[in-house]
Design an enzyme around this catalytic site. Structure first.
Site, PDB file in Angstrom:
ATOM      1  N   CYS A 246       0.853  -1.194   0.000  1.00  0.00           N
ATOM      2  CA  CYS A 246       0.000   0.000   0.000  1.00  0.00           C
ATOM      3  C   CYS A 246       0.890   1.246   0.000  1.00  0.00           C
ATOM      4  O   CYS A 246       1.812   1.370   0.807  1.00  0.00           O
ATOM      5  CB  CYS A 246      -0.906  -0.006   1.225  1.00  0.00           C
ATOM      6  SG  CYS A 246      -1.786   1.569   1.468  1.00  0.00           S
ATOM      7  N   CYS A 271      -4.785   0.663   0.149  1.00  0.00           N
ATOM      8  CA  CYS A 271      -5.751  -0.244   0.784  1.00  0.00           C
ATOM      9  C   CYS A 271      -7.171   0.125   0.374  1.00  0.00           C
ATOM     10  O   CYS A 271      -7.539   1.305   0.382  1.00  0.00           O
ATOM     11  CB  CYS A 271      -5.671  -0.130   2.303  1.00  0.00           C
ATOM     12  SG  CYS A 271      -4.123  -0.700   3.014  1.00  0.00           S
ATOM     13  N   CYS A 277      -6.335   1.137   6.762  1.00  0.00           N
ATOM     14  CA  CYS A 277      -5.198   1.916   6.293  1.00  0.00           C
ATOM     15  C   CYS A 277      -4.916   3.085   7.250  1.00  0.00           C
ATOM     16  O   CYS A 277      -3.769   3.321   7.652  1.00  0.00           O
ATOM     17  CB  CYS A 277      -5.487   2.431   4.888  1.00  0.00           C
ATOM     18  SG  CYS A 277      -4.029   3.033   4.007  1.00  0.00           S
TER      19      CYS A 277
HETATM   20 ZN   LIG Z   1      -2.906   1.064   3.385  1.00  0.00          ZN
END
Ligand SMILES: [Zn+2]
Ligand SMILES: Nc1ncnc2c1ncn2[C@@H]1O[C@H](COP(=O)(O)OP(=O)(O)OP(=O)(O)O)[C@@H](O)[C@H]1O
Ligand SMILES: [Mg+2]
Lengths: 312, 269
Positions: A246, A271, A277
């Site tokens: 990510c 994400c 996240c």
């Molecule tokens: Zn993330």
């Protein structure tokens, strides 16, 4: 305890539906839990949203929610999309319940197209919005016939579909609505969640409830139930993997969405689960673009492309 | 003893595969078929001929349990364990019979094939229905069957809607025979095909049926088809069987005036 919790709009019955309707839906839910994966017809009611916006899931949520519950609503992993926001506001207004974005604090999570990354626990309820409850529909349009196929456990046709995938693409190309067998008995559509989420259905401590508004069907997976994704011995089920982490929180475990950054083809992967996240970032994790102005300009879901899936 | 019983007497030691008694079906006022009885033994091919509307398809659909009779019974030797009335079998078992031990070749391939599924998927469907879960093995078997019905293995991933009528019919046959059924029902298997294509398909069918020892019920209005395929023959008229016997005997020495008419009209062609 009156001050802590706002009262609901008393122009409506608690949770919008009348008590008789809620009882009827709860009976359908109990039956669905007793026969995991089996589609129970129910006398669906009109909700103040069009079909395609989660009316099935809303009816289920309305039937199980209590005044002391905390509700989370997500749409493809995000708490802040129009769909998620309007459903959350609706329940705030007609129940007065607390809402949250934190997966672990929610008693009920209504979802469209994702299962949260944070593992669920006992006592939680995950309510799925279902656009098409019948996994065999594309292969067999006749309802009388699909009913028999479920009744007699005749599911060979589903493998024909997977066979066709491999014949055409060299691998099972189905990436969402990937069919599962529940408790070794009923073939079930997991709704258009990515197949990445399929393994989370298996042996999950939470209760998983599915509501299809247009088709007026309810089905369920009780806690700790066997859920298997169909496959072939020589083409086993596999989840999506990404070559990168990510861009915001650096996670390599989560389901990633592609986000377009600019007109010149710039893009990043972040994400899909916005709360997951954000929590990681708050805990000090960061990804390649976390400090960049681009990242700040973009809420994790801001540039997210609307998917082409049918709405639940 | 009738001529037919005399013919089948040597088979007395063999158990019948299919026994039909007093089978009748009407559609309101319209006669479908009336009081049809016969016995079929393993590996035997019986032809049903008669003019259009004489009840051939009605009879065939009753035999393979696609239609419910008004009267009479159809008994089948389920799993080699003796005759059982197919209409008294639990539905799942009857459906299972349909996709394992029986085959059904439709006159129109559209009714017997999945047009938007590849040739390989069409042949593999029955294997997957009985639990085959190895893609490579299913594909291997499909390739083998395509070659047995003289279809180019290179077409395995093509959809049958792009096939010629003759190719579709051969695919339908492969799709049915892949589970090695003991009994196959065919309704006008060569209907609608060019004469030269018909002849090749008939040769192919005859070869497969003989080689695999399959019993078959073949409905046709084409006497050339039964001459080539059928050991025995039933001639139908207005829903009734008016004559039956060994194919060559019936065709070369027809007794019933209607059969004589059928035979003479085919000779004129
Ligand atoms: Zn993330
Ligand atoms: N579904 C039905 N409803 C009403 N009548 C029917 C139906 N099917 C067949 N019939 C009638 O039953 C009689 C026998 O029809 P059937 O289809 O069995 O004849 P056939 O010998 O197969 O004819 P063909 O050679 O034209 O296929 C005919 O009079 C037909 O019109
Ligand atoms: Mg006919």
């Amino acid at each position: 305890m009156s001050a802590a919790r706002p009262a609901w709009d008393e122009a409506y019955n608690f949770a919008y539906l009348d008590e008789q309707t809620k009882r009827m839906i709860r009976r359908a839910l109990l039956k669905a839990l007793a026969v995991p994966g089996y589609q129970v017809p129910f006398g669906g009611r009109e909700m103040p949203l069009a079909y395609g916006w989660g009316t099935g899931g809303m009816q289920v949520t309305a039937s199980v929610i209590g005044p002391s519950d905390t509700l989370k609503v997500i749409d493809q992993g995000a708490d802040d999309t129009t769909n998620a926001v309007s459903i959350r506001r609706f329940f705030q207004r007609v129940t007065g319940v607390n809402t949250t974005e934190a997966t672990e604090q929610a008693d009920i999570i209504q979802t469209r197209h994702r299962i949260p990354e944070v593992p669920l626990r006992e006592g939680q309820i995950l309510v799925y919005q279902v656009p098409q409850p019948e996994p065999l529909r594309k292969l067999e349009p006749r309802e009388t016939e699909t009913r028999k196929m479920h009744g007699f456990g005749e599911y060979g046709l589903m493998h024909v579909r997977l066979y066709e995938d491999i014949a055409r693409f060299g691998h099972i190309a189905t990436t969402y609505s990937y069919p599962v067998m529940v408790n070794g008995r009923y073939l079930m559509s997991p709704t258009p969640i990515p197949k990445f989420d399929n393994p989370k259905m298996r042996n999950n401590p939470a209760i998983q409830l599915f509501g299809a508004g247009r088709e007026k069907r309810i089905y369920a997976i009780p806690p700790y139930t066997r859920v298997e994704s169909l496959d072939f011995e020589d083409h086993p089920f596999e989840v999506q993997r990404w070559p990168h982490a990510c861009a915001l929180c650096g996670s390599r475990e989560s389901y990633l969405d592609e986000v377009v950054l600019d007109d010149s083809g710039g893009r990043m992967f972040v994400c899909s689960d916005t709360h997951y996240c954000a929590t990681r970032r708050a805990a000090g994790h960061s990804g390649a673009m976390a400090e960049g102005s681009v990242a700040r300009a973009l809420a994790p879901s801001a540039g997210k492309q609307e998917d082409s899936h049918e709405r639940a | 003893m009738s001529a037919l019983e005399a013919v089948t007497a040597p088979r007395a030691a063999v158990r019948p595969l299919l026994r039909v008694c007093g089978l009748s079906k009407s559609y309101g006022e319209t006669v479908g078929c009336v009081d049809v009885s016969f016995t079929l033994y393993p590996g035997e091919v019986i032809g049903i001929v008669g003019e259009s509307g004489s009840g051939k398809s009605t009879l065939l659909n009753l035999l393979c349990a696609q239609l419910e009779p008004d009267a009479g019974t159809v008994e089948y030797d389920v799993g080699g364990e003796g005759l059982r009335d197919v209409f008294c079998l639990p539905e799942p078992q009857r459906r299972r019979l349909m996709r394992t031990d029986w085959g059904l070749v439709h006159q129109n391939p559209r009714d017997g094939l999945r047009m938007d599924v590849s040739a390989g998927g069409n042949v593999g469907e029955r294997l997957m229905a009985v639990g085959a879960r190895h893609y490579g093995a299913i594909r291997g078997e499909a390739l083998d069957w395509l070659s047995r019905v003289e279809l180019d293995g290179g077409r395995i991933d093509d959809r049958p809607k792009h096939f010629s009528g003759g190719m579709q019919q051969r695919l339908q046959i492969a799709r049915n025979l892949v589970t090695r059924p003991r009994l196959v029902f065919m309704d006008e298997p060569t209907g609608g095909l060019d004469v030269s294509v018909q002849a090749r398909l008939l040769d192919l069918l005859r070869g497969l049926v003989r080689e695999m020892g399959i019993a078959a019920v073949v409905v046709t209005h084409d006497l050339a088809v039964v001459r080539l395929l059928a050991d025995r023959l039933m001639v139908m008229r207005r829903g009734r069987v008016v004559e039956e016997g060994l194919t060559d005997q019936v065709l070369d020495d027809p007794h019933h005036p209607y059969t004589q008419l059928l035979v003479s009209s085919v000779l004129q062609v």
